[in-house]
Motif scaffolding. Structure first.
Motif, PDB file in Angstrom:
ATOM      1  N   ARG A 137       0.802  -1.227   0.000  1.00  0.00           N
ATOM      2  CA  ARG A 137       0.000   0.000   0.000  1.00  0.00           C
ATOM      3  C   ARG A 137       0.838   1.281   0.000  1.00  0.00           C
ATOM      4  O   ARG A 137       0.285   2.375  -0.034  1.00  0.00           O
ATOM      5  CB  ARG A 137      -0.974  -0.015   1.188  1.00  0.00           C
ATOM      6  N   ALA A 140       1.327   3.266  -5.321  1.00  0.00           N
ATOM      7  CA  ALA A 140       0.106   3.397  -6.116  1.00  0.00           C
ATOM      8  C   ALA A 140       0.187   2.412  -7.283  1.00  0.00           C
ATOM      9  O   ALA A 140       1.269   2.103  -7.774  1.00  0.00           O
ATOM     10  CB  ALA A 140      -0.045   4.815  -6.638  1.00  0.00           C
ATOM     11  N   GLN A 161      -9.747  -2.205  -6.725  1.00  0.00           N
ATOM     12  CA  GLN A 161     -10.380  -1.126  -5.976  1.00  0.00           C
ATOM     13  C   GLN A 161     -10.963  -1.615  -4.658  1.00  0.00           C
ATOM     14  O   GLN A 161     -10.984  -0.869  -3.671  1.00  0.00           O
ATOM     15  CB  GLN A 161     -11.507  -0.507  -6.811  1.00  0.00           C
ATOM     16  N   ARG A 164      -7.716  -2.718  -2.237  1.00  0.00           N
ATOM     17  CA  ARG A 164      -6.825  -1.682  -1.716  1.00  0.00           C
ATOM     18  C   ARG A 164      -7.210  -0.314  -2.271  1.00  0.00           C
ATOM     19  O   ARG A 164      -8.021  -0.207  -3.207  1.00  0.00           O
ATOM     20  CB  ARG A 164      -5.378  -2.004  -2.094  1.00  0.00           C
ATOM     21  N   ASP A 165      -6.623   0.730  -1.694  1.00  0.00           N
ATOM     22  CA  ASP A 165      -6.840   2.071  -2.220  1.00  0.00           C
ATOM     23  C   ASP A 165      -5.688   2.450  -3.146  1.00  0.00           C
ATOM     24  O   ASP A 165      -4.769   1.667  -3.368  1.00  0.00           O
ATOM     25  CB  ASP A 165      -6.986   3.087  -1.082  1.00  0.00           C
ATOM     26  N   ASP A 166      -5.746   3.654  -3.657  1.00  0.00           N
ATOM     27  CA  ASP A 166      -4.688   4.191  -4.520  1.00  0.00           C
ATOM     28  C   ASP A 166      -4.477   3.345  -5.780  1.00  0.00           C
ATOM     29  O   ASP A 166      -3.350   2.981  -6.122  1.00  0.00           O
ATOM     30  CB  ASP A 166      -3.378   4.320  -3.737  1.00  0.00           C
ATOM     31  N   VAL A 167      -5.571   3.000  -6.445  1.00  0.00           N
ATOM     32  CA  VAL A 167      -5.531   2.278  -7.718  1.00  0.00           C
ATOM     33  C   VAL A 167      -6.113   3.199  -8.793  1.00  0.00           C
ATOM     34  O   VAL A 167      -7.204   3.748  -8.614  1.00  0.00           O
ATOM     35  CB  VAL A 167      -6.340   0.965  -7.657  1.00  0.00           C
ATOM     36  N   THR A 270      -8.950  -6.191   3.516  1.00  0.00           N
ATOM     37  CA  THR A 270      -9.905  -6.327   2.418  1.00  0.00           C
ATOM     38  C   THR A 270     -11.309  -6.616   2.940  1.00  0.00           C
ATOM     39  O   THR A 270     -12.305  -6.109   2.397  1.00  0.00           O
ATOM     40  CB  THR A 270      -9.451  -7.445   1.458  1.00  0.00           C
ATOM     41  N   ARG A 273     -12.903  -3.433   3.952  1.00  0.00           N
ATOM     42  CA  ARG A 273     -13.284  -2.648   2.773  1.00  0.00           C
ATOM     43  C   ARG A 273     -14.535  -3.234   2.121  1.00  0.00           C
ATOM     44  O   ARG A 273     -15.425  -2.505   1.676  1.00  0.00           O
ATOM     45  CB  ARG A 273     -12.120  -2.605   1.773  1.00  0.00           C
ATOM     46  N   THR A 276     -17.609  -2.287   4.183  1.00  0.00           N
ATOM     47  CA  THR A 276     -17.963  -0.891   3.926  1.00  0.00           C
ATOM     48  C   THR A 276     -18.634  -0.742   2.563  1.00  0.00           C
ATOM     49  O   THR A 276     -19.638  -0.024   2.426  1.00  0.00           O
ATOM     50  CB  THR A 276     -16.713   0.003   3.986  1.00  0.00           C
ATOM     51  N   LEU A 277     -18.085  -1.441   1.574  1.00  0.00           N
ATOM     52  CA  LEU A 277     -18.644  -1.370   0.234  1.00  0.00           C
ATOM     53  C   LEU A 277     -20.068  -1.926   0.202  1.00  0.00           C
ATOM     54  O   LEU A 277     -20.963  -1.348  -0.443  1.00  0.00           O
ATOM     55  CB  LEU A 277     -17.752  -2.136  -0.744  1.00  0.00           C
TER      56      LEU A 277
END
Length: 291
Positions: A137, A140, A161, A164-167, A270, A273, A276-277
């Motif tokens: 992480r 990017a 997505q 992880r973030d920053d994709v 994950t 995430r 949350t999604l």
């Protein structure tokens, strides 16, 4: 016409690499560094470029299954013709002597053979190292595909997505690519999809990304995109099929295995995430639910 199921010279080189002498390995690296163009000159030119003797070139060609260098070179020329062939010529080639079996069976046989041959040569160490790189992480991840492979890049992006973030999904319009390059930092990762007929824009993009210190992962075919020369990791998948179109089934297989490996490796993060999604999906009523 070359048998589409026949191994490429590059595949043979990689398969026999561990059994070659030091000089022959040195020659192999030279051949693969600018493949296939490095093998299309004279035997003396190749020997000089690899700093080996002419007889070493002949012995290496024989070790990987050719009668000599001239036969290896003929195979390379045939491969060059394959990489620039268009859908019309591929369709005519496959239908000229098509067997009586139903297209579903013929297509399944081709895909299964593609998968088997690809797995025989896929380096599991490179696979695991790529998973570690993509789940870091601190880096990017930028993802780009071409005219046909855009669907693969979009699919991979959608899953990353969640993990992880920053994709970043790079837009299909190459005129906007300098804006994406501007935001790339040394140590970032760019995932590239490029199969025959290789796209000039992709190659230029990879060259510029490398200049910015970005690490490159390439998903390509058995002949290898020119962009693979500048990649840390390359995944060669067989794409031949009884069709005017190439098959990307094996590339998708590798992607889905990689997605699962990444999900398992980072499950605690994950999972959060994903929860949350799912909450966001519920609040937007995006999906229907049975009553």
């Amino acid at each position: 016409m070359r048998d589409p199921n026949e191994q490429t010279v590059a595949e043979k080189l990689r398969l026999h690499f561990n059994g070659l002498t030091r000089a022959e390995r040195q020659l192999t690296v030279t051949l693969l560094s600018n493949y296939p163009m490095s093998g299309l000159g004279s035997i003396s030119e190749l020997a000089k470029a690899a700093d080996v003797s002419g007889p070493t070139v002949v012995r290496m060609a024989q070790k990987i299954g050719f009668a000599g260098f001239s036969e290896l070179q003929a195979a390379l020329r045939s491969e060059v013709e394959e990489t620039i062939s268009n859908p019309i010529s591929k369709q005519e080639r496959w239908t000229r002597n098509a067997p009586d079996a139903h297209i579903l069976n013929r297509f399944a046989d081709a895909v299964i053979d593609n998968l088997k041959q690809t797995l025989q040569q896929l380096d599991t160490k490179s696979f695991d190292e790529t998973v570690r790189l993509l789940t870091d992480r601190e880096r990017a991840v930028h993802i780009v595909g071409g005219r046909i492979t855009r669907a693969l890049s979009d699919y991979f992006f959608t899953h990353l997505q969640v993990i992880r973030d920053d994709v970043i999904a790079i837009a299909s319009n190459a005129n906007t690519w300098p804006h994406y390059l501007l935001n790339m930092k040394p140590g970032d990762v760019v995932v590239v999809f490029d199969i025959r007929r290789y796209e000039h824009d992709i190659l230029r993009f990879v060259d510029l990304a490398r200049e910015r210190g970005v690490l490159v992962i390439v998903f390509t075919d058995q002949w290898a995109s020119p962009a693979a020369v500048n990649a840390e990791y390359v995944f060669n998948a067989r794409i031949e099929a009884p069709s005017a179109w190439d098959s990307t089934v094996v590339i998708m297989f590798i992607l889905e295995a990689m997605i699962e490996a990444m999900t398992t490796t980072t499950w605690e993060v994950t999972k959060d995430r994903m929860n949350t999604l799912e909450t966001l999906f519920d609040r937007t009523k995006m999906f229907s639910k049975s009553s």
